[in-house]
Design an enzyme around this catalytic site. Structure first.
Site, PDB file in Angstrom:
ATOM      1  N   ASN A  11      43.210  59.131  36.400  1.00 15.66           N
ATOM      2  CA  ASN A  11      41.837  59.547  36.687  1.00 15.66           C
ATOM      3  C   ASN A  11      41.658  59.547  38.203  1.00 15.66           C
ATOM      4  O   ASN A  11      41.611  58.481  38.814  1.00 15.66           O
ATOM      5  CB  ASN A  11      40.874  58.547  36.011  1.00 15.66           C
ATOM      6  CG  ASN A  11      39.437  58.754  36.427  1.00 15.66           C
ATOM      7  OD1 ASN A  11      39.074  59.798  36.967  1.00 15.66           O
ATOM      8  ND2 ASN A  11      38.603  57.748  36.172  1.00 15.66           N
ATOM      9  N   HIS A  97      33.332  57.074  30.792  1.00 13.59           N
ATOM     10  CA  HIS A  97      33.924  56.141  31.760  1.00 13.59           C
ATOM     11  C   HIS A  97      32.838  55.184  32.243  1.00 13.59           C
ATOM     12  O   HIS A  97      31.683  55.574  32.405  1.00 13.59           O
ATOM     13  CB  HIS A  97      34.519  56.931  32.937  1.00 13.59           C
ATOM     14  CG  HIS A  97      35.342  56.077  33.847  1.00 13.59           C
ATOM     15  ND1 HIS A  97      34.776  55.267  34.803  1.00 13.59           N
ATOM     16  CD2 HIS A  97      36.686  55.878  33.926  1.00 13.59           C
ATOM     17  CE1 HIS A  97      35.743  54.614  35.439  1.00 13.59           C
ATOM     18  NE2 HIS A  97      36.911  54.965  34.927  1.00 13.59           N
ATOM     19  N   GLU A  99      32.067  54.110  35.064  1.00 12.64           N
ATOM     20  CA  GLU A  99      31.336  54.542  36.275  1.00 12.64           C
ATOM     21  C   GLU A  99      30.246  55.547  35.902  1.00 12.64           C
ATOM     22  O   GLU A  99      29.189  55.590  36.528  1.00 12.64           O
ATOM     23  CB  GLU A  99      32.321  55.126  37.294  1.00 12.64           C
ATOM     24  CG  GLU A  99      33.135  54.010  37.947  1.00 12.64           C
ATOM     25  CD  GLU A  99      34.507  54.411  38.440  1.00 12.64           C
ATOM     26  OE1 GLU A  99      34.785  55.622  38.542  1.00 12.64           O
ATOM     27  OE2 GLU A  99      35.313  53.505  38.714  1.00 12.64           O
ATOM     28  N   GLU A 169      38.786  49.727  28.780  1.00 13.32           N
ATOM     29  CA  GLU A 169      38.739  49.451  30.215  1.00 13.32           C
ATOM     30  C   GLU A 169      37.708  48.352  30.484  1.00 13.32           C
ATOM     31  O   GLU A 169      36.502  48.649  30.632  1.00 13.32           O
ATOM     32  CB  GLU A 169      38.336  50.715  30.973  1.00 13.32           C
ATOM     33  CG  GLU A 169      39.303  51.859  30.775  1.00 13.32           C
ATOM     34  CD  GLU A 169      39.294  52.794  31.971  1.00 13.32           C
ATOM     35  OE1 GLU A 169      40.342  52.946  32.590  1.00 13.32           O
ATOM     36  OE2 GLU A 169      38.231  53.339  32.292  1.00 13.32           O
ATOM     37  N   GLY A 175      39.296  48.842  39.373  1.00 11.89           N
ATOM     38  CA  GLY A 175      39.275  48.933  40.829  1.00 11.89           C
ATOM     39  C   GLY A 175      39.121  47.595  41.527  1.00 11.89           C
ATOM     40  O   GLY A 175      38.835  47.539  42.718  1.00 11.89           O
ATOM     41  N   SER A 215      43.094  48.381  36.860  1.00 12.90           N
ATOM     42  CA  SER A 215      44.067  47.905  37.846  1.00 12.90           C
ATOM     43  C   SER A 215      45.512  47.917  37.329  1.00 12.90           C
ATOM     44  O   SER A 215      46.279  46.997  37.587  1.00 12.90           O
ATOM     45  CB  SER A 215      43.680  46.506  38.352  1.00 12.90           C
ATOM     46  OG  SER A 215      42.408  46.563  38.991  1.00 12.90           O
TER      47      SER A 215
HETATM   48  C1  PEP Z   1      39.768  53.868  35.944  1.00 11.75           C
HETATM   49  O1  PEP Z   1      39.122  54.445  36.776  1.00 11.75           O
HETATM   50  O2  PEP Z   1      39.735  54.275  34.781  1.00 11.75           O
HETATM   51  C2  PEP Z   1      40.561  52.709  36.333  1.00 11.75           C
HETATM   52  C3  PEP Z   1      41.139  52.015  35.391  1.00 11.75           C
HETATM   53  O3  PEP Z   1      40.661  52.429  37.685  1.00 11.75           O
HETATM   54  P1  PEP Z   1      41.692  51.432  38.397  1.00 11.75           P
HETATM   55  O4  PEP Z   1      43.056  51.726  37.804  1.00 11.75           O
HETATM   56  O5  PEP Z   1      41.610  51.760  39.845  1.00 11.75           O
HETATM   57  O6  PEP Z   1      41.258  50.048  38.074  1.00 11.75           O
END
Ligand code: PEP
Length: 253
Positions: A11, A97, A99, A169, A175, A215
């Site tokens: 992503n 997601h 965000e 997630e 992040g 992450s």
């Molecule tokens: C994401 O945006 O779905 C995500 C898992 O980000 P990151 O890998 O940076 O934690």
């Protein structure tokens, strides 16, 4: 036994201009090569979709979008329809997601409509679910996930969900550099599969891919993938660099 082919999805969020995205995609296609064992998807920003689609045509990479709107067309300034994504070359679409839920007011109900739109257009929806740090600390992880799954998938038949992919997630791991332990990931993935089993039966529950996101890096992918119910990863930050992402893709090697 049902064989779930791993999927490693990148992503790219709101990173990369069109030309940067094309360059990254070309380098990644080269580094990934033809991997027979793993599906690989990248989701660049909307503005780069079509050009990236051209750049990866002959490669092992597939294209996804980061969002969609459920209407086919109309006066919806700033939105993108399923057929626009398909015409730009998308096969997958990320939906719900954290965000988008956090900054753009998406709810389980809008997520449900978006999944319906994806299903109706044969786009593969990647439904993102996950608890916040506060939910986890107050022991609400499973009730929060159960609600996200129940409302997100309300009204779908077994047949509707054959293309569905789930991404677990944990919001506190996105992040932040904090990763769920492999046991935490397995526990939740097992729980998500059991909720699918209760609503749709064992065959579908066993065939749906459940990705872990939060992450993920080259140094933790192998241990995550060793868990029975982890079928791949949704990768944010570490998907922006072709070499790092290809090392995640090649976790088996
Ligand atoms: C994401 O945006 O779905 C995500 C898992 O980000 P990151 O890998 O940076 O934690």
């Amino acid at each position: 036994m049902i064989d779930r082919r791993p999927l490693i999805a990148g992503n790219w969020k709101m990173f990369k201009t069109c030309s940067e995205a094309v360059e990254t995609a070309k380098q990644l296609a080269h580094l990934v090569g033809i991997d027979q064992e793993v599906d690989v998807m990248i989701a660049p920003p909307f503005t780069a979709l079509e050009k990236v689609s051209d750049a990866i045509k002959e490669s092992h990479l597939s294209l996804g979008a980061q969002n969609l709107f459920w209407e086919s067309e109309g006066a919806y300034t700033g939105e993108i329809s399923p057929s626009m994504l398909i015409s730009a070359g998308c096969e997958y679409v990320i939906i719900g997601h954290s965000e988008r839920r956090q900054y753009f007011g998406e709810s389980d109900e809008t997520v449900n409509r978006k999944i319906r739109a994806a299903v109706n257009h044969d786009l593969k929806p990647i439904l993102c679910v996950g608890e916040s740090e506060k939910d986890r600390e107050s022991n609400d992880t499973f009730s929060v996930l159960d609600k996200q799954m129940k409302i997100g998938l309300k009204g779908f038949s077994l047949d509707d969900l054959k293309l569905l992919i789930i991404a677990y997630e944990p919001v506190w791991a996105i992040g932040t550099g904090k990763t769920a332990t492999v046991d935490q990931a397995q526990e939740v993935h097992g729980f998500l599969r059991s909720t699918l089993d209760k609503s749709y039966g064992n065959k579908l529950a066993k065939s749906i891919r459940i990705l872990y996101g939060g992450s993920v890096k080259p140094n933790n992918i192998s241990e995550l993938m060793a868990m029975a119910d982890v079928d791949g990863a949704l990768v944010g930050g570490a998907s922006l660099d072709p070499e790092t992402f290809s090392n995640i893709v090649h976790f088996l090697k």
